[in-house]
Motif scaffolding. Structure first.
Motif, PDB file in Angstrom:
ATOM      1  N   UNK A 155     -42.797  -7.318   8.925  1.00  0.00           N
ATOM      2  CA  UNK A 155     -41.856  -6.201   8.905  1.00  0.00           C
ATOM      3  C   UNK A 155     -40.544  -6.688   9.512  1.00  0.00           C
ATOM      4  N   UNK A 156     -39.488  -5.941   9.299  1.00  0.00           N
ATOM      5  CA  UNK A 156     -38.198  -6.329   9.872  1.00  0.00           C
ATOM      6  C   UNK A 156     -38.250  -6.310  11.398  1.00  0.00           C
TER       7      UNK A 156
ATOM      8  N   UNK B 248     -29.071  -5.030   5.667  1.00  0.00           N
ATOM      9  CA  UNK B 248     -30.167  -5.477   6.534  1.00  0.00           C
ATOM     10  C   UNK B 248     -30.635  -4.303   7.380  1.00  0.00           C
ATOM     11  N   UNK B 249     -31.790  -4.485   8.023  1.00  0.00           N
ATOM     12  CA  UNK B 249     -32.308  -3.454   8.927  1.00  0.00           C
ATOM     13  C   UNK B 249     -31.779  -3.620  10.349  1.00  0.00           C
ATOM     14  N   UNK B 250     -31.487  -4.872  10.729  1.00  0.00           N
ATOM     15  CA  UNK B 250     -31.039  -5.154  12.087  1.00  0.00           C
ATOM     16  C   UNK B 250     -29.920  -6.189  12.072  1.00  0.00           C
ATOM     17  N   UNK B 251     -29.070  -6.107  13.083  1.00  0.00           N
ATOM     18  CA  UNK B 251     -28.071  -7.138  13.334  1.00  0.00           C
ATOM     19  C   UNK B 251     -28.267  -7.597  14.775  1.00  0.00           C
ATOM     20  N   UNK B 252     -28.182  -8.904  14.972  1.00  0.00           N
ATOM     21  CA  UNK B 252     -28.280  -9.473  16.306  1.00  0.00           C
ATOM     22  C   UNK B 252     -26.994 -10.250  16.556  1.00  0.00           C
ATOM     23  N   UNK B 253     -26.418 -10.044  17.723  1.00  0.00           N
ATOM     24  CA  UNK B 253     -25.213 -10.770  18.127  1.00  0.00           C
ATOM     25  C   UNK B 253     -25.537 -11.460  19.443  1.00  0.00           C
ATOM     26  N   UNK B 254     -25.238 -12.754  19.506  1.00  0.00           N
ATOM     27  CA  UNK B 254     -25.540 -13.535  20.705  1.00  0.00           C
ATOM     28  C   UNK B 254     -24.436 -14.554  20.922  1.00  0.00           C
ATOM     29  N   UNK B 255     -24.403 -15.123  22.111  1.00  0.00           N
ATOM     30  CA  UNK B 255     -23.416 -16.143  22.444  1.00  0.00           C
ATOM     31  C   UNK B 255     -24.097 -17.403  22.940  1.00  0.00           C
ATOM     32  N   UNK B 256     -23.429 -18.518  22.697  1.00  0.00           N
ATOM     33  CA  UNK B 256     -23.783 -19.800  23.285  1.00  0.00           C
ATOM     34  C   UNK B 256     -22.598 -20.253  24.119  1.00  0.00           C
ATOM     35  N   UNK B 257     -22.818 -21.137  25.061  1.00  0.00           N
ATOM     36  CA  UNK B 257     -21.741 -21.544  25.970  1.00  0.00           C
ATOM     37  C   UNK B 257     -20.747 -22.511  25.344  1.00  0.00           C
TER      38      UNK B 257
END
Length: 151
Positions: free
Chosen positions: A21-22, A53-62
């Motif tokens: 599942x999503x 889409x069902x979800x969006x994820x936003x993240x950071x790297x250094x």
């Protein structure tokens, strides 16, 4: 005929894994991001708001190097665990990498680039943004008060 053996084909993902599942896919993505020390991870539920889409994820790297590595490992893990091939854009520069898994869209940014584009403000519900902004202001105020009392 060659004496070198060809590598064994990778095992196919089981039917259960290929039919995630999503929400289950999102959990695997979040685990991968956590394993690779992604920072300020935000999830946005897009169900009923977007057909992409069902979800969006936003993240950071250094750094650009970490952003590219986080994205590469995520795509690799998803392929190994689920048999899904994700599309990836921007890995060569490492400023903003987009990973499209069909059900979940993942953006991994360098902090400066993330701040510039501010995708959270575009996609998060207004009440969630107000709450996050209020919490950030409260934390900033508490930190300032703590600094004042130390002087």
């Amino acid at each position: 005929m060659s004496d070198t053996a060809s590598p064994a084909p990778a095992p196919a993902a089981s039917t259960a894994e290929s039919e995630l599942t999503s929400d289950q896919l999102l959990d695997r993505i979040l685990t991968s991001l956590d394993d690779d020390k992604a920072e300020e991870v935000v999830t946005i539920d897009l169900r009923g708001r977007s057909a992409m889409a069902d979800h969006m994820v936003i993240a950071s790297g250094r750094s650009s190097r970490q952003v590219a590595a986080i994205a590469e490992k995520l795509v690799q893990r998803l392929k190994e665990q689920t048999g899904r091939s994700a599309r990836i854009e921007g890995k060569d520069t490492g400023d903003w990498v987009l990973i499209d898994t069909d059900d979940v869209i993942v953006h991994v940014f360098r902090p400066e680039v993330r701040e510039f584009y501010q995708l959270e403000k575009m996609w998060m519900p207004a009440d969630a943004l107000r709450s996050a902004t209020l919490e950030r202001l409260r934390a900033d105020h508490a930190a300032e008060e703590a600094r004042r009392t130390q002087i």
